[in-house]
Design a protein around this motif. Structure first.
Motif, short mmCIF file in Angstrom:
data_model
loop_
_atom_site.label_atom_id
_atom_site.label_comp_id
_atom_site.label_asym_id
_atom_site.label_seq_id
_atom_site.Cartn_x
_atom_site.Cartn_y
_atom_site.Cartn_z
N GLU A 171 0.84 -1.21 0.00
CA GLU A 171 0.00 0.00 0.00
C GLU A 171 0.87 1.26 0.00
O GLU A 171 0.59 2.22 -0.71
N GLU A 172 1.95 1.21 0.80
CA GLU A 172 2.87 2.36 0.85
C GLU A 172 3.53 2.56 -0.51
O GLU A 172 3.71 3.69 -0.97
N LEU A 173 3.89 1.43 -1.18
CA LEU A 173 4.49 1.52 -2.52
C LEU A 173 3.50 2.11 -3.52
O LEU A 173 3.86 2.95 -4.34
N LYS A 174 2.24 1.65 -3.45
CA LYS A 174 1.20 2.19 -4.34
C LYS A 174 1.04 3.68 -4.13
O LYS A 174 0.96 4.46 -5.09
N ASP A 175 1.00 4.08 -2.85
CA ASP A 175 0.88 5.51 -2.53
C ASP A 175 2.06 6.28 -3.09
O ASP A 175 1.89 7.36 -3.67
N ALA A 176 3.26 5.73 -2.92
CA ALA A 176 4.47 6.39 -3.42
C ALA A 176 4.42 6.49 -4.95
O ALA A 176 4.76 7.53 -5.52
N GLN A 177 3.94 5.41 -5.62
CA GLN A 177 3.83 5.43 -7.07
C GLN A 177 2.79 6.46 -7.52
O GLN A 177 2.99 7.16 -8.50
N LEU A 178 1.66 6.51 -6.77
CA LEU A 178 0.64 7.51 -7.10
C LEU A 178 1.19 8.93 -6.95
O LEU A 178 0.96 9.78 -7.81
N ARG A 179 1.92 9.16 -5.86
CA ARG A 179 2.52 10.49 -5.65
C ARG A 179 3.51 10.80 -6.76
O ARG A 179 3.54 11.91 -7.30
N GLN A 180 4.30 9.78 -7.12
CA GLN A 180 5.29 9.96 -8.19
C GLN A 180 4.58 10.25 -9.52
O GLN A 180 4.97 11.14 -10.27
N SER A 181 3.50 9.51 -9.79
CA SER A 181 2.73 9.73 -11.02
C SER A 181 2.11 11.12 -11.03
O SER A 181 2.10 11.80 -12.07
N GLU A 182 1.60 11.53 -9.88
CA GLU A 182 0.99 12.86 -9.76
C GLU A 182 2.05 13.93 -9.99
O GLU A 182 1.80 14.91 -10.71
N GLU A 183 3.24 13.75 -9.41
CA GLU A 183 4.32 14.72 -9.61
C GLU A 183 4.75 14.75 -11.08
O GLU A 183 5.01 15.82 -11.64
N GLU A 184 4.80 13.55 -11.67
CA GLU A 184 5.17 13.46 -13.10
C GLU A 184 4.12 14.17 -13.96
O GLU A 184 4.46 14.90 -14.89
N ARG A 185 2.82 13.97 -13.63
CA ARG A 185 1.74 14.63 -14.37
C ARG A 185 1.87 16.16 -14.25
O ARG A 185 1.77 16.89 -15.24
N LYS A 186 2.13 16.63 -13.01
CA LYS A 186 2.28 18.08 -12.80
C LYS A 186 3.49 18.62 -13.57
O LYS A 186 3.43 19.70 -14.16
N ARG A 187 4.58 17.83 -13.56
CA ARG A 187 5.78 18.25 -14.29
C ARG A 187 5.49 18.35 -15.78
O ARG A 187 5.88 19.32 -16.45
N LEU A 188 4.74 17.33 -16.29
CA LEU A 188 4.39 17.35 -17.71
C LEU A 188 3.46 18.52 -18.03
O LEU A 188 3.59 19.15 -19.08
N GLU A 189 2.52 18.82 -17.13
CA GLU A 189 1.62 19.98 -17.33
C GLU A 189 2.40 21.27 -17.36
O GLU A 189 2.16 22.14 -18.21
N LEU A 190 3.35 21.37 -16.41
CA LEU A 190 4.19 22.57 -16.39
C LEU A 190 4.99 22.70 -17.68
O LEU A 190 5.10 23.78 -18.26
N GLN A 191 5.53 21.56 -18.12
CA GLN A 191 6.32 21.54 -19.36
C GLN A 191 5.43 21.93 -20.55
O GLN A 191 5.84 22.72 -21.40
N ARG A 192 4.18 21.39 -20.57
CA ARG A 192 3.23 21.71 -21.64
C ARG A 192 2.89 23.21 -21.61
O ARG A 192 2.90 23.87 -22.65
N ASP A 193 2.60 23.68 -20.37
CA ASP A 193 2.27 25.11 -20.23
C ASP A 193 3.45 25.98 -20.67
O ASP A 193 3.27 27.02 -21.32
N GLN A 194 4.65 25.56 -20.32
CA GLN A 194 5.86 26.30 -20.69
C GLN A 194 5.99 26.35 -22.22
O GLN A 194 6.26 27.40 -22.79
N LEU A 195 5.78 25.14 -22.85
CA LEU A 195 5.88 25.09 -24.31
C LEU A 195 4.80 25.96 -24.97
O LEU A 195 5.05 26.66 -25.95
N ALA A 196 3.58 25.91 -24.40
CA ALA A 196 2.48 26.72 -24.94
C ALA A 196 2.81 28.21 -24.79
O ALA A 196 2.56 29.00 -25.71
#
Length: 186
Positions: free
Chosen positions: A153-178
């Motif tokens: 469960e802790e690993l899943k939570d960590a993966q979810l947090r990592q995925s969420e951070e990755e999604r935010k990073r990609l959004e920031l990157q997309r916004d930056q490119l836009a």
């Protein structure tokens, strides 16, 4: 109070043992008989134990009649309450009495009964120990399974947090490119 009576009985039993060790047999018997009066009528095993003590004192004195009399009382009571431990002790005592009377066949019979009962008591105890060990192992296994589940469960939570951070990073990157694309278009 029942607890006070039990303590009183124990005190008299201990005094009886002291008198026995001093060779004062009459006092020893008297104190054991007093101890019996403090033991509740429904404390059958305790009553058996005192009767066996009285029997032992008489046997050590060479009074085989009273030794047998008290041991028989204890044995009958042990049978009545189905107490294997006390019955085993009564059989052993009966073996000693018959041996002292040179009644070796009877002695052997009682010693055999005693040993059979002791073996079965040890078997029961071994089975109980095995059961306790099995329960302990099952408990440990369950605890490990729970810990593994918690770690997963802790690993899943960590993966979810990592995925969420990755999604935010990609959004920031997309916004930056836009933003850069708008700047170039202007």
């Amino acid at each position: 109070d029942g607890e006070d009576d039990q303590e009183e009985a124990t005190l008299y039993i201990n005094m009886a043992i002291c008198y026995h060790n001093l060779g004062e047999i009459e006092n020893s018997i008297r104190y054991l008989q007093i101890a019996q009066t403090f033991i509740p009528n429904d404390a059958y095993e305790r009553q058996c134990q005192v009767q066996q003590l009285i029997s032992s004192v008489y046997l050590n004195q060479g009074d085989f009649y009273n030794a047998q009399l008290y041991n028989d009382l204890g044995m009958n009571q042990a049978k009545a309450i189905n107490s294997a431990i006390e019955l085993s002790e009564s059989y052993r005592q009966a073996g000693k009495i018959h041996e002292a009377l040179y009644e070796f066949e009877d002695a052997l019979e009682y010693y055999t009964l005693h040993l059979r009962l002791e073996d079965s008591l040890q078997t029961v105890e071994k089975l109980r120990q095995q059961e306790l060990l099995q329960q302990q192992l099952e408990l440990e296994r369950a605890e490990k399974e729970i810990r593994i589940y918690q770690i997963n469960e802790e690993l899943k939570d960590a993966q979810l947090r990592q995925s969420e951070e990755e999604r935010k990073r990609l959004e920031l990157q997309r916004d930056q490119l836009a933003f850069e694309a708008r700047e170039r278009a202007d």
